[in-house]
Design a protein around this motif. Structure first.
Motif, PDB file in Angstrom:
ATOM      1  N   LYS A  94       0.814  -1.223   0.000  1.00 28.14           N
ATOM      2  CA  LYS A  94       0.000   0.000   0.000  1.00 28.14           C
ATOM      3  C   LYS A  94       0.849   1.276   0.000  1.00 28.14           C
ATOM      4  O   LYS A  94       0.706   2.151   0.833  1.00 28.14           O
ATOM      5  CB  LYS A  94      -0.964  -0.020   1.193  1.00 28.14           C
ATOM      6  CG  LYS A  94      -1.949  -1.191   1.127  1.00 28.14           C
ATOM      7  CD  LYS A  94      -2.894  -1.210   2.301  1.00 28.14           C
ATOM      8  CE  LYS A  94      -3.860  -2.392   2.193  1.00 28.14           C
ATOM      9  NZ  LYS A  94      -4.767  -2.488   3.365  1.00 28.14           N
ATOM     10  N   ASN A  95       1.773   1.296  -0.961  1.00 28.22           N
ATOM     11  CA  ASN A  95       2.631   2.462  -1.187  1.00 28.22           C
ATOM     12  C   ASN A  95       3.625   2.723  -0.063  1.00 28.22           C
ATOM     13  O   ASN A  95       4.160   3.827   0.051  1.00 28.22           O
ATOM     14  CB  ASN A  95       1.796   3.717  -1.440  1.00 28.22           C
ATOM     15  CG  ASN A  95       2.321   4.511  -2.620  1.00 28.22           C
ATOM     16  OD1 ASN A  95       2.959   3.970  -3.520  1.00 28.22           O
ATOM     17  ND2 ASN A  95       2.070   5.804  -2.618  1.00 28.22           N
ATOM     18  N   ARG A 120      12.230   2.591  -7.419  1.00 30.23           N
ATOM     19  CA  ARG A 120      13.336   2.987  -6.535  1.00 30.23           C
ATOM     20  C   ARG A 120      12.900   3.856  -5.358  1.00 30.23           C
ATOM     21  O   ARG A 120      13.612   3.942  -4.359  1.00 30.23           O
ATOM     22  CB  ARG A 120      14.425   3.698  -7.341  1.00 30.23           C
ATOM     23  CG  ARG A 120      13.939   4.894  -8.150  1.00 30.23           C
ATOM     24  CD  ARG A 120      15.007   5.333  -9.156  1.00 30.23           C
ATOM     25  NE  ARG A 120      14.556   6.425 -10.015  1.00 30.23           N
ATOM     26  CZ  ARG A 120      13.854   6.263 -11.131  1.00 30.23           C
ATOM     27  NH1 ARG A 120      13.490   5.046 -11.512  1.00 30.23           N
ATOM     28  NH2 ARG A 120      13.513   7.302 -11.872  1.00 30.23           N
ATOM     29  N   ASN A 121      11.764   4.500  -5.472  1.00 26.81           N
ATOM     30  CA  ASN A 121      11.283   5.310  -4.353  1.00 26.81           C
ATOM     31  C   ASN A 121      10.546   4.486  -3.305  1.00 26.81           C
ATOM     32  O   ASN A 121      10.177   5.000  -2.250  1.00 26.81           O
ATOM     33  CB  ASN A 121      10.390   6.440  -4.862  1.00 26.81           C
ATOM     34  CG  ASN A 121      11.179   7.446  -5.691  1.00 26.81           C
ATOM     35  OD1 ASN A 121      12.355   7.678  -5.424  1.00 26.81           O
ATOM     36  ND2 ASN A 121      10.548   8.019  -6.701  1.00 26.81           N
ATOM     37  N   LEU A 122      10.325   3.204  -3.601  1.00 31.06           N
ATOM     38  CA  LEU A 122       9.691   2.292  -2.648  1.00 31.06           C
ATOM     39  C   LEU A 122      10.661   1.232  -2.137  1.00 31.06           C
ATOM     40  O   LEU A 122      10.663   0.899  -0.952  1.00 31.06           O
ATOM     41  CB  LEU A 122       8.485   1.596  -3.290  1.00 31.06           C
ATOM     42  CG  LEU A 122       7.216   2.422  -3.505  1.00 31.06           C
ATOM     43  CD1 LEU A 122       6.185   1.596  -4.268  1.00 31.06           C
ATOM     44  CD2 LEU A 122       6.638   2.882  -2.170  1.00 31.06           C
ATOM     45  N   GLN A 155      23.311   1.951  -9.689  1.00 25.10           N
ATOM     46  CA  GLN A 155      24.291   2.686  -8.890  1.00 25.10           C
ATOM     47  C   GLN A 155      23.990   4.180  -8.822  1.00 25.10           C
ATOM     48  O   GLN A 155      24.517   4.887  -7.950  1.00 25.10           O
ATOM     49  CB  GLN A 155      25.696   2.445  -9.427  1.00 25.10           C
ATOM     50  CG  GLN A 155      26.200   1.037  -9.164  1.00 25.10           C
ATOM     51  CD  GLN A 155      27.575   0.775  -9.738  1.00 25.10           C
ATOM     52  OE1 GLN A 155      28.455   1.637  -9.710  1.00 25.10           O
ATOM     53  NE2 GLN A 155      27.776  -0.409 -10.280  1.00 25.10           N
ATOM     54  N   ALA A 156      23.132   4.662  -9.704  1.00 28.97           N
ATOM     55  CA  ALA A 156      22.714   6.064  -9.628  1.00 28.97           C
ATOM     56  C   ALA A 156      21.876   6.309  -8.376  1.00 28.97           C
ATOM     57  O   ALA A 156      21.894   7.411  -7.820  1.00 28.97           O
ATOM     58  CB  ALA A 156      21.917   6.439 -10.876  1.00 28.97           C
ATOM     59  N   PHE A 157      21.171   5.294  -7.920  1.00 32.06           N
ATOM     60  CA  PHE A 157      20.262   5.462  -6.788  1.00 32.06           C
ATOM     61  C   PHE A 157      20.536   4.531  -5.609  1.00 32.06           C
ATOM     62  O   PHE A 157      19.888   4.639  -4.566  1.00 32.06           O
ATOM     63  CB  PHE A 157      18.819   5.260  -7.250  1.00 32.06           C
ATOM     64  CG  PHE A 157      18.323   6.340  -8.178  1.00 32.06           C
ATOM     65  CD1 PHE A 157      17.849   7.543  -7.668  1.00 32.06           C
ATOM     66  CD2 PHE A 157      18.351   6.157  -9.557  1.00 32.06           C
ATOM     67  CE1 PHE A 157      17.404   8.542  -8.510  1.00 32.06           C
ATOM     68  CE2 PHE A 157      17.901   7.158 -10.411  1.00 32.06           C
ATOM     69  CZ  PHE A 157      17.425   8.357  -9.887  1.00 32.06           C
TER      70      PHE A 157
END
Length: 257
Positions: A94-95, A120-122, A155-157
């Motif tokens: 759920k986000n 990538r934000n999760l 590797q960027a994040f």
């Protein structure tokens, strides 16, 4: 009940529980977040070390034999008979942020990594087993022949770490190659300072023609424009992540003229 490994699913069941324990011990949970998604639990070699009271574990499995086996062995396990590549990862917890882990089937391991990049934000951490060559590729830097699309994107994040190598004889059936366990942890970078969708396309386009100079790989983007930049005469494996960002910004500036 016996579960037969399916070749078409890329199944190689881990039979050395010490290795399973090492993988589980490599996972670092955040104090306020214990969400873990396991991909392809199979016969539960890793699941048994993740299925703890303080862990919110959801396991995804598409093999029906494994589903029946795991349902009997771990009746309380949140087990989902779905293809992890087809679902919307935002809906899994759920986000809420989560960790991804598993002894990943070789035939979908790269797709799982692209899925992690997309989310990538999760996904704030991943500890998993891959074919050794894939594991080394993810952890490789500029100047290496293994350095490629996934190396740059992840590797960027993420901070990446090669943990250990796993021999063939600890699986049923034994694969023909060695495996490698890696860990990636989300870094503090929230944005690259360029169009990230374009960045993705640029990285893929350049590495898909890795024998060419950057200038030649980017012809579809720069077309007939004459651009003089030192990065454009290099080859893909010579570019750092920052260099790829600079190239992306260069294309952005051309498109905005």
């Amino acid at each position: 009940m016996k579960v037969t490994p399916k070749k078409h699913l890329g199944q190689h069941f881990l039979i050395d529980f010490d290795i399973s324990q090492k993988i589980a011990d490599s996972i670092v949970l955040e104090k306020d977040n214990t969400n873990i998604m396991e991909v392809g639990p199979g016969t539960g070699a890793l699941t048994q070390f993740l299925f703890l009271e303080d862990v919110n574990l959801i396991a995804y499995e598409i093999d029906q034999e494994s589903i029946v086996f795991l349902s009997k062995k771990y009746p309380q396990l949140n087990l989902r008979n779905e293809n992890v590549l087809s679902i919307d990862w935002k809906n899994v917890f759920k986000n809420q942020p989560f960790i991804v882990t598993g002894n990943f089937p070789y035939n979908i391991s790269s797709q799982i990594l692209f899925k992690i990049y997309e989310n990538r934000n999760l996904v704030y951490q991943m500890v998993g087993m891959f074919q050794k060559e894939v594991a080394e590729r993810i952890c490789s830097g500029p100047g290496s022949k293994r350095y490629g699309i996934l190396s740059v994107l992840l590797q960027a994040f993420y901070d990446v770490e090669y943990l250990f190598t796993v021999d063939e004889n600890v699986f049923n059936p034994p694969p023909k190659v060695k495996s490698g366990v890696i860990k990636i942890s989300r870094n503090k970078i929230t944005e690259l300072g360029c169009d990230e969708k374009l960045f993705f396309v640029v990285v893929k386009s350049i590495f898909n023609q890795r024998r060419k100079m950057i200038r030649n790989s980017l012809k579809p983007f720069i077309k007939d424009q004459i651009i003089d930049h030192p990065l454009l005469v290099k080859r893909p494996e010579q570019l750092s992540i920052d260099d790829f960002i600079i190239v992306t910004k260069l294309i952005e500036s051309i498109n905005n003229k």
